[in-house]
Scaffold this active site. Structure first.
Site, mmCIF file in Angstrom:
data_model
loop_
_atom_site.group_PDB
_atom_site.id
_atom_site.type_symbol
_atom_site.label_atom_id
_atom_site.label_comp_id
_atom_site.label_asym_id
_atom_site.label_seq_id
_atom_site.Cartn_x
_atom_site.Cartn_y
_atom_site.Cartn_z
ATOM 1 N N GLY A 6 3.626 -1.629 3.423
ATOM 2 C CA GLY A 6 3.958 -0.223 4.010
ATOM 3 C C GLY A 6 2.841 0.460 4.722
ATOM 4 O O GLY A 6 1.948 0.747 4.120
ATOM 5 N N GLY A 8 2.805 3.100 6.797
ATOM 6 C CA GLY A 8 2.939 4.258 7.142
ATOM 7 C C GLY A 8 2.065 5.320 6.841
ATOM 8 O O GLY A 8 0.998 4.928 6.752
ATOM 9 N N GLY A 11 0.507 4.504 3.304
ATOM 10 C CA GLY A 11 -0.354 3.333 3.160
ATOM 11 C C GLY A 11 -1.596 3.198 4.174
ATOM 12 O O GLY A 11 -2.426 2.836 3.529
ATOM 13 N N ASP A 30 3.640 -4.572 7.480
ATOM 14 C CA ASP A 30 4.672 -3.750 7.649
ATOM 15 C C ASP A 30 5.724 -4.420 8.558
ATOM 16 O O ASP A 30 5.603 -5.244 9.272
ATOM 17 C CB ASP A 30 4.375 -2.154 8.522
ATOM 18 C CG ASP A 30 5.382 -0.963 8.026
ATOM 19 O OD1 ASP A 30 4.881 -0.171 7.569
ATOM 20 O OD2 ASP A 30 6.222 -1.193 8.657
ATOM 21 N N ARG A 79 14.145 10.942 1.853
ATOM 22 C CA ARG A 79 15.534 11.288 1.787
ATOM 23 C C ARG A 79 16.037 11.913 3.228
ATOM 24 O O ARG A 79 15.285 12.609 3.784
ATOM 25 C CB ARG A 79 15.852 12.452 0.890
ATOM 26 C CG ARG A 79 17.216 12.776 0.675
ATOM 27 C CD ARG A 79 17.676 12.895 -0.733
ATOM 28 N NE ARG A 79 17.217 14.275 -1.040
ATOM 29 C CZ ARG A 79 17.546 14.653 -2.332
ATOM 30 N NH1 ARG A 79 18.171 14.291 -3.318
ATOM 31 N NH2 ARG A 79 17.028 15.973 -2.535
ATOM 32 N N ARG A 85 20.158 11.976 -3.771
ATOM 33 C CA ARG A 85 19.105 11.338 -4.618
ATOM 34 C C ARG A 85 19.466 10.011 -5.038
ATOM 35 O O ARG A 85 18.582 9.199 -4.691
ATOM 36 C CB ARG A 85 18.881 12.223 -5.678
ATOM 37 C CG ARG A 85 17.474 12.210 -6.330
ATOM 38 C CD ARG A 85 17.132 13.389 -7.425
ATOM 39 N NE ARG A 85 16.678 12.380 -8.388
ATOM 40 C CZ ARG A 85 15.486 12.177 -8.567
ATOM 41 N NH1 ARG A 85 14.596 12.514 -7.407
ATOM 42 N NH2 ARG A 85 14.788 11.607 -9.439
ATOM 43 N N ASN A 92 15.976 2.646 -1.550
ATOM 44 C CA ASN A 92 14.330 2.123 -1.995
ATOM 45 C C ASN A 92 14.202 1.004 -3.150
ATOM 46 O O ASN A 92 13.358 0.209 -3.144
ATOM 47 C CB ASN A 92 13.495 3.314 -2.273
ATOM 48 C CG ASN A 92 13.104 4.237 -1.270
ATOM 49 O OD1 ASN A 92 13.322 3.836 0.051
ATOM 50 N ND2 ASN A 92 12.662 5.464 -1.384
ATOM 51 N N ASN A 117 8.804 6.004 -3.840
ATOM 52 C CA ASN A 117 9.410 7.058 -4.769
ATOM 53 C C ASN A 117 10.994 6.557 -5.006
ATOM 54 O O ASN A 117 11.384 6.045 -3.692
ATOM 55 C CB ASN A 117 9.283 8.343 -4.148
ATOM 56 C CG ASN A 117 7.995 9.306 -4.715
ATOM 57 O OD1 ASN A 117 7.650 8.966 -5.871
ATOM 58 N ND2 ASN A 117 7.533 9.953 -3.881
ATOM 59 N N ASP A 145 -0.470 14.118 -9.742
ATOM 60 C CA ASP A 145 0.015 15.334 -10.448
ATOM 61 C C ASP A 145 -1.391 16.088 -11.124
ATOM 62 O O ASP A 145 -1.650 17.140 -11.027
ATOM 63 C CB ASP A 145 1.238 15.236 -11.512
ATOM 64 C CG ASP A 145 2.365 14.656 -10.776
ATOM 65 O OD1 ASP A 145 2.739 15.101 -9.739
ATOM 66 O OD2 ASP A 145 2.946 13.848 -11.373
ATOM 67 N N ARG A 148 -3.890 17.489 -8.664
ATOM 68 C CA ARG A 148 -3.026 18.938 -8.378
ATOM 69 C C ARG A 148 -3.434 19.908 -9.539
ATOM 70 O O ARG A 148 -3.816 20.950 -9.361
ATOM 71 C CB ARG A 148 -1.713 18.811 -8.059
ATOM 72 C CG ARG A 148 -1.653 18.178 -6.603
ATOM 73 C CD ARG A 148 -0.096 17.424 -6.583
ATOM 74 N NE ARG A 148 0.119 16.879 -5.397
ATOM 75 C CZ ARG A 148 1.143 16.134 -4.894
ATOM 76 N NH1 ARG A 148 2.122 15.894 -5.923
ATOM 77 N NH2 ARG A 148 1.376 15.743 -3.576
ATOM 78 N N HIS A 172 7.143 11.551 -12.482
ATOM 79 C CA HIS A 172 6.398 12.042 -11.409
ATOM 80 C C HIS A 172 7.662 12.808 -10.563
ATOM 81 O O HIS A 172 8.094 12.271 -9.644
ATOM 82 C CB HIS A 172 5.855 10.842 -10.518
ATOM 83 C CG HIS A 172 5.344 11.379 -9.094
ATOM 84 N ND1 HIS A 172 4.305 12.450 -9.320
ATOM 85 C CD2 HIS A 172 5.266 11.145 -7.917
ATOM 86 C CE1 HIS A 172 3.868 12.525 -7.943
ATOM 87 N NE2 HIS A 172 4.919 11.849 -7.126
#
Ligand code: NAD
Length: 305
Positions: A6, A8, A11, A30, A79, A85, A92, A117, A145, A148, A172
Site C-alpha cells: 500500500g 498511498g 505507506g 501497490d 469510507r 461502517r 478492507n 483500518n 493514540d 496524541r 483504536h
C-alpha cells in the site's frame, strides 16, 4: 528488509520515515504500479540528502517481498459517501485476506504488521488467514493514540513532549481507553499535576484526535507514519520497546479470539510478551466495553472469499 504493501499516503510516508531513520531497505508494493514506482523514485532522489545508501524499490509484484523481516500492510480504503461502517469493514477484510495470502506465499518467515483500518479487526483477519504464530501478527493503533495523548498532556503542562509517558489501550477507535493513572511526566503522575477538568479535556481530545485531523484534511498521515517507523525499528533492531500494540489475545485480560490494543514488549519476534496491567475498576469496565465493541463488529464481519 521491510516491505510496505500500500504505497498511498500512509505507506509512502512511513517508507520515507523508515529510510530517514536508516532502519532498513524498503520495498513498496501497490496494485497501482506507477504510484509505487513513482514514490520509490522520488525517495531515491531524496536519499543523498537523508544519507540513505540502501535499497528502495516500488513495484506491483508481490513476490518482491521475498526475504522481508517485516511486512507492513497499509492498503485499504477510507469510507466512501453512502458506505456503511460494516461495508467498509468487509471491503478492507477482503483486501487484507488477499494480501495476507501473498505474504504467506512470498515471506512465510516475516512478522506482519497491520495498519489498515479498522485495525483491530484487520489484525484479527490477517492472523486467522496467515496461520502464523500469534506473536508474528500485530497491529498499529493505540501507539498512535498514545502519541496524541502525550502531545496533549505536554501542551496542557507546557513541558517537553519527550518527558511524557502514557498508555492508551483498547479499540483504536471511539471506545479507546487513555489510562490516566499510568500517565506521568518523567515519572510524576499527571494526576498530581493536573486538575480533573484538565485531564478530562485531554482524554476527550485524545479520543477525537484522529477524527479532528480527518475532518480538516481528509486523512491522517504524519503521525501514523512516524509511529510505524518506531514499531519497525523495535522489530528490526530487537530493542524490546514497550508500547501499546494490537495483539491477538488468548486468555490475557480474560479475553480470547480477539485482537485489541494492550501493552506489549515489541522486539525481534514481534510481540515478545503481552503485559497484563492491574487496572482500576473504571479502566477495567471501559476496557471491557471497548472489547465488546470490537467483538460486535467481528461477529457481523463477512470473512468469506
Ligand atoms: P490511500 O488510499 O492513500 O492508500 C491506500 C493504498 O492501498 C492505495 O494506493 C491503493 O492502491 C492500495 N491498495 C489497495 N488494495 C491493494 C492491494 N490489494 N494490494 C496492494 N495495494 C493495494 O490510504 P491511506 O491514507 O494511505 O490509508 C491506508 C490505510 O491505513 C487505510 O485503511 C487507513 O484507514 C489506515 N490508517 C490506519 C491508521 C492506524 O492508526 N492504524 C492510521 C492512518 C490510516
Amino acid at each position: 528488509m521491510i516491505t510496505i504493501i500500500g504505497a498511498g499516503k500512509v505507506g509512502s510516508s512511513a517508507a520515507f520515515n523508515i529510510l530517514g531513520r536508516r532502519i532498513s531497505d524498503v520495498v513498496l508494493v501497490d496494485i497501482a504500479e506507477n504510484l509505487a514506482v513513482g514514490e520509490a523514485l522520488d525517495m531515491m532522489q531524496a536519499a543523498p540528502a537523508i544519507e540513505f545508501d540502501g535499497k528502495i524499490k516500488g513495484t506491483s509484484d508481490y513476490s518482491e517481498m521475498r526475504g522481508s523481516d517485516l511486512v507492513i500492510v497499509t492498503a485499504g480504503f477510507p469510507r466512501q459517501p453512502g458506505m456503511s461502517r460494516i461495508d467498509l469493514v468487509n471491503k478492507n477484510a477482503k483486501i487484507t485476506k488477499t494480501i495476507t495470502r501473498e505474504v504467506v506465499k512470498h515471506a512465510p518467515e516475516c512478522k506482519l504488521m497491520i495498519v489498515s483500518n479498522p485495525v483491530d479487526l484487520m489484525t484479527y483477519v490477517a492472523y486467522k488467514e496467515s496461520g502464523f504464530e500469534r506473536n508474528r501478527v500485530f497491529g498499529m493503533g493505540n501507539i498512535l493514540d498514545t502519541l496524541r495523548f502525550r502531545s496533549y498532556i505536554a501542551a496542557e503542562l507546557g513541558v517537553s513532549r519527550e518527558d511524557i509517558r502514557g498508555l492508551v489501550i483498547g479499540e483504536h477507535g471511539d471506545s479507546m481507553v487513555p489510562l490516566v493513572n499510568f500517565a506521568s511526566v518523567s515519572g510524576i503522575p499527571i494526576t498530581t499535576l493536573l486538575k480533573d477538568e484538565q485531564i478530562e479535556k485531554i482524554v476527550n481530545l485524545t479520543k477525537t484526535s484522529g477524527a479532528d485531523v480527518i475532518k480538516l484534511k481528509g486523512s491522517t498521515v504524519y503521525a501514523p507514519a512516524a509511529v510505524i517507523s518506531i514499531m519497525a525499528d523495535a522489530v528490526l533492531t530487537g530493542r524490546n520497546r514497550v508500547m501499546s500494540v494490537c495483539a491477538y489475545l488468548d486468555g490475557e485480560y480474560g479475553l480470547r479470539d480477539l485482537a485489541i490494543g494492550v501493552p506489549c514488549v515489541l522486539g525481534k519476534k514481534g510481540v515478545e510478551r503481552i503485559i497484563e496491567l492491574r487496572l482500576d475498576a473504571e479502566a477495567k469496565r471501559e476496557f471491557e466495553k471497548s472489547a465488546s465493541v470490537i467483538k460486535e463488529t467481528k461477529e457481523k464481519m463477512d470473512t468469506s472469499d
